[in-house]
Design a protein around this motif. Sequence first.
Motif: not given
Ligand code: NAP
Length: 245
Positions: A13-14, A16, A37-38, A62, A89, A154, A158, A185, A187, A189
């Motif tokens: 939904s949001r 990556i 949730q989104g 979930d 993801n 975390y 990971k 790394g 990103i 978001t």
């Molecule tokens: P984000 O913007 O916080 O988005 C998280 C997404 O995961 C949302 O769509 C959320 O949906 C969904 N989600 C969370 N818990 C969930 C659950 N229990 N069941 C189903 N969906 C769930 O995060 P992001 O930055 O895009 O990160 C995406 C992935 O990349 C994650 O695994 C994160 O650890 C990894 N990552 C991110 C970064 C970074 O810098 N951003 C770096 C390294 C790795 P709802 O909104 O509906 O809850």
Amino acid sequence: MMPASAALVTGASRGIGRACALRLAKEGFAVAVNYRQGTAQAGAVVQEITDAGGTAFALPGDVAVPGEADRLVHEVTEKFGRIDVLVNNAGITRDTLVLRMSDDDFDAVLATNLAGAFRLIRAALKPMLRQRYGRIINISSIAGMVGNPGQANYSAAKAGMLGLTRAVAKEVASRNITVNAVAPGLIDTDMSSDIKGREALVASIPLGRAGTPEEVAAAVAFLARQEAAYITGVTLPVDGGLTAG
Ligand code: NAP
């Protein structure tokens, strides 16, 4: 009509996950857009895909809840007749120093980021083994490679994803199913929006900037292709050089 190839992206939904869903749709996959949730945001992702002539549906659920993985995969195969790509993801953080970390902080992060991925892999492998084809891509993090202070939960989840990736890759390699990890790394978001020490972190990135969700999605789309057939069990950092050398 059944699509030629289908993908399930968790947490789409949001951020990556959203970028991965849009990119895979552009590459011709019918996409299941999972979220927790989104509802409105997931709906907007589906709309964007269908407006561009693609196929998608929103799939609430979930991933931390046992039993949900089987239902999610079942809904994808019911709708699309197959599942070629699984992108694990969905992820959360509950950052604090380890001495202050509660059992709940630890368990919640492991349940979503690691156990959720494990159960979805187990569920998706059944149709993939029948198809004798599959691409599983786990979104880990460089935190799982180097460890981040304040993120013991975390980082453990990971790092666990990387072991999970390698083990399952070896189990299913003979069936034409590849399993790889992408380790982003920093990103831009929602998740990284309030990160502490951002300026110093950006200064330590060889490329001198944070990455975009689309740059992670490009790596995911590559590993999702048929032509990536000889790549399995690897971790591909998408980190602007942060972990290089
Ligand atoms: P984000 O913007 O916080 O988005 C998280 C997404 O995961 C949302 O769509 C959320 O949906 C969904 N989600 C969370 N818990 C969930 C659950 N229990 N069941 C189903 N969906 C769930 O995060 P992001 O930055 O895009 O990160 C995406 C992935 O990349 C994650 O695994 C994160 O650890 C990894 N990552 C991110 C970064 C970074 O810098 N951003 C770096 C390294 C790795 P709802 O909104 O509906 O809850």
